[in-house]
Design a protein around this motif. Structure first.
Motif, PDB file in Angstrom:
ATOM      1  N   ASP A 272       3.177   2.980 -19.277  1.00 56.04           N
ATOM      2  CA  ASP A 272       3.206   3.143 -17.487  1.00 56.04           C
ATOM      3  C   ASP A 272       2.604   1.822 -16.870  1.00 56.04           C
ATOM      4  O   ASP A 272       3.209   1.292 -15.988  1.00 56.04           O
ATOM      5  N   LEU A 273       1.948   1.145 -17.840  1.00 55.95           N
ATOM      6  CA  LEU A 273       1.454  -0.280 -17.239  1.00 55.95           C
ATOM      7  C   LEU A 273       2.803  -1.452 -17.338  1.00 55.95           C
ATOM      8  O   LEU A 273       2.907  -2.082 -16.344  1.00 55.95           O
ATOM      9  N   GLU A 275       5.907  -0.551 -17.027  1.00 59.84           N
ATOM     10  CA  GLU A 275       6.731  -0.061 -15.879  1.00 59.84           C
ATOM     11  C   GLU A 275       6.073  -0.424 -14.504  1.00 59.84           C
ATOM     12  O   GLU A 275       6.924  -1.200 -13.688  1.00 59.84           O
ATOM     13  N   ARG A 276       4.654  -0.425 -14.286  1.00 59.19           N
ATOM     14  CA  ARG A 276       4.153  -0.816 -13.141  1.00 59.19           C
ATOM     15  C   ARG A 276       4.384  -2.318 -12.927  1.00 59.19           C
ATOM     16  O   ARG A 276       4.649  -2.829 -11.910  1.00 59.19           O
ATOM     17  N   ASN A 279       7.868  -3.060 -11.865  1.00 59.64           N
ATOM     18  CA  ASN A 279       8.046  -2.702 -10.379  1.00 59.64           C
ATOM     19  C   ASN A 279       7.489  -3.597  -9.373  1.00 59.64           C
ATOM     20  O   ASN A 279       8.068  -3.888  -8.739  1.00 59.64           O
ATOM     21  N   ARG A 280       6.291  -4.020  -9.873  1.00 58.74           N
ATOM     22  CA  ARG A 280       5.550  -4.865  -8.923  1.00 58.74           C
ATOM     23  C   ARG A 280       6.165  -6.297  -9.106  1.00 58.74           C
ATOM     24  O   ARG A 280       6.143  -7.014  -7.951  1.00 58.74           O
ATOM     25  N   ALA A 307      -3.588   3.417 -12.027  1.00 54.83           N
ATOM     26  CA  ALA A 307      -2.669   2.591 -11.457  1.00 54.83           C
ATOM     27  C   ALA A 307      -3.496   1.635 -10.254  1.00 54.83           C
ATOM     28  O   ALA A 307      -3.246   0.481 -10.405  1.00 54.83           O
ATOM     29  N   ASP A 311      -3.436  -2.577 -10.588  1.00 56.18           N
ATOM     30  CA  ASP A 311      -3.119  -3.513  -9.427  1.00 56.18           C
ATOM     31  C   ASP A 311      -3.939  -4.406  -9.065  1.00 56.18           C
ATOM     32  O   ASP A 311      -3.883  -5.410  -8.738  1.00 56.18           O
TER      33      ASP A 311
END
Ligand SMILES: Nc1ncnc2c1ncn2[C@@H]1O[C@H](COP(=O)(O)OP(=O)(O)OP(=O)(O)O)[C@@H](O)[C@H]1O
Ligand SMILES: [Mg+2]
Length: 324
Positions: A272-273, A275-276, A279-280, A307, A311
Motif C-alpha cells: 500500500d505504501l 502504491e501511495r 501515486n504521489r 495513509a 503522507d
C-alpha cells in the motif's frame, strides 16, 4: 555480452578490477613510486550493500573506469547518486571512498591539500630557542585533501566522491577538469624549496613521500561527481566526463526490490505504501528514502490512518502539489 563489465551491480565483493585493461594512450599516467593498495570498507557499508543500480548506471560506471574519465551523475534528490560511489568501492574492493562535499566556499586548493604555516612558524621559533633547528620535517604541516589523496600513485583506482558539484563556486568545475586532464598537481610551497620532496599526511592513510613539483597518479581514480541539476555545465566540461542521469524508480517492482534490500521482509507488508508513493510521485517530487522511512515507521507505529501518517513522512520536496 556482459564480459567487459567489471562493476556488475551484484554487490558481492570481488577482484575484477585486475581485469581493467591498460588505459587509452591519452589517459596513461606514470606516477611513482607506486603505493600500497588501500584496504578497508567503502565507509558506508549498509548503503553500499543495499544499492540496486540501473543497467545504465552499471554500464556508465564501467565506461568511466575503462576510459579513466570522471563520471558526472545527475538526477533528482534521493535517486542514489552519492550511494553509487560507495557501491562501486564495495564491490570492486577499492577501499574507503574519499568524500569531498562541495559548497560555494570550497576551493580547488581545499580538495588538494592544506598547509599550516602558523604551526610551522611556531615550531621553528621554539626550535630556535631550544637551539635544535636542524633537519626541519616540513611534511608534517601538509595534509592532503580527498582530491590530493585520490591522485597519489596507487596501483588501483581510489574512489573519489565530489559530492554536489553544482553547489560550487563558478570556477571549480573547470579547475577540476584541468587537474583531471593532467592527473597531477603541484604543492607550490614545496615546489619552490631546494628540496621539493617531503613526507606528507594523506587524507585517510599513513604519511606519503611526495615531490611537490608534481604529485601524479598511476591508476586514475574513479571519480563520481554528483549534481542535482542546479547548474548547467559547459560543453567543454561535459565532453571530458562520462555522464549518467539517474531517475526515480517508476515501477512498483523496482521500489519493492529496493525496500526489500533495505528492510527485508517488511517489503511484503508495504504494497500500500509503494502504491501511495507512486501515486504521489505523479504530482510532486519524492525521494526513495522517504518511502524507506515510511515503511519502517509504519511497521512500528500502530495508527488507525496509515495513509495520513505516510503522507506526512513523505512530503513533496519542492515543486509541491496543490493538495500538499
Ligand atoms: N537504487 C537504489 N537501491 C537501493 N537504495 C537506494 C537506491 N537509490 C537510492 N537508495 C537509497 O536512498 C537513499 C538516498 O540515496 P543517495 O543519498 O545516494 O541519493 P542522492 O541522489 O545522492 O540524493 P541527494 O541529491 O539528496 O544527495 C540512500 O539511503 C540509498 O541507500
Ligand atoms: Mg547525494
Amino acid at each position: 555480452m556482459d564480459d567487459w563489465l567489471l562493476y556488475t551491480g551484484r554487490r558481492e565483493p570481488h577482484d575484477g578490477i585486475r581485469r581493467l585493461p591498460d588505459p587509452p594512450r591519452w589517459r596513461t599516467f606514470d606516477g611513482s613510486p607506486v603505493l600500497d593498495r588501500v584496504a578497508g570498507g567503502s565507509g558506508s557499508e549498509h548503503r553500499a550493500r543495499t544499492y540496486l543500480p540501473s543497467d545504465d548506471a552499471v554500464q556508465q560506471v564501467n565506461a568511466a573506469l575503462y576510459l579513466r574519465r570522471p563520471l558526472l551523475v545527475t538526477g533528482p534528490p534521493g535517486t542514489g547518486k552519492s550511494t553509487l560511489a560507495y557501491a562501486v568501492a564495495h564491490e570492486l574492493n577499492l577501499g574507503p571512498v574519499l568524500h569531498w562535499p562541495i559548497t560555494s566556499r570550497v576551493t580547488l586548493r581545499d580538495g588538494l591539500y592544506q598547509y599550516d604555516p602558523l604551526t610551522r612558524l611556531y615550531a621553528a621559533s621554539r626550535e630556535a630557542e631550544d637551539d635544535e633547528g636542524d633537519g626541519e620535517d616540513i611534511g608534517r604541516y601538509f595534509r592532503l585533501g580527498p582530491l590530493g589523496t585520490a591522485l597519489l600513485p596507487y596501483p588501483v583506482p581510489r574512489v573519489l566522491l565530489v559530492d554536489e558539484i553544482d553547489k560550487s563556486d563558478i570556477d571549480l568545475p573547470n579547475d577540476l577538469l584541468t587537474i583531471f586532464e593532467k592527473g597531477e598537481y603541484e604543492i607550490a610551497e614545496l615546489a619552490r624549496r631546494a628540496d621539493s620532496t617531503a613526507s606528507v599526511l594523506s587524507a585517510d592513510g599513513p604519511r606519503v613521500a611526495v615531490d611537490g613539483r608534481a604529485v601524479r597518479c598511476r591508476a586514475f581514480p574513479f571519480v563520481v561527481m554528483t549534481s542535482n541539476g542546479e547548474r548547467e555545465f559547459p560543453p567543454a566540461f561535459l565532453r571530458r566526463c562520462v555522464t549518467l542521469e539517474l531517475r526515480q524508480p517508476a515501477l512498483p517492482e523496482e521500489l519493492t526490490a529496493i525496500v526489500r534490500e533495505h528492510l527485508g521482509d517488511l517489503a511484503d507488508e508495504s504494497e500500500d505504501l509503494v502504491e501511495r508513493f507512486l501515486n504521489r510521485s505523479a504530482s510532486g517530487s519524492l525521494a526513495t528514502d522517504q518511502l524507506l522511512n515510511a515503511v519502517y515507521l509504519l511497521r512500528h507505529a500502530d495508527v488507525p490512518d496509515r495513509a495520513a501518517l505516510a503522507d506526512q513522512i513523505m512530503p513533496y520536496l519542492g515543486g509541491s502539489a496543490d493538495d500538499d
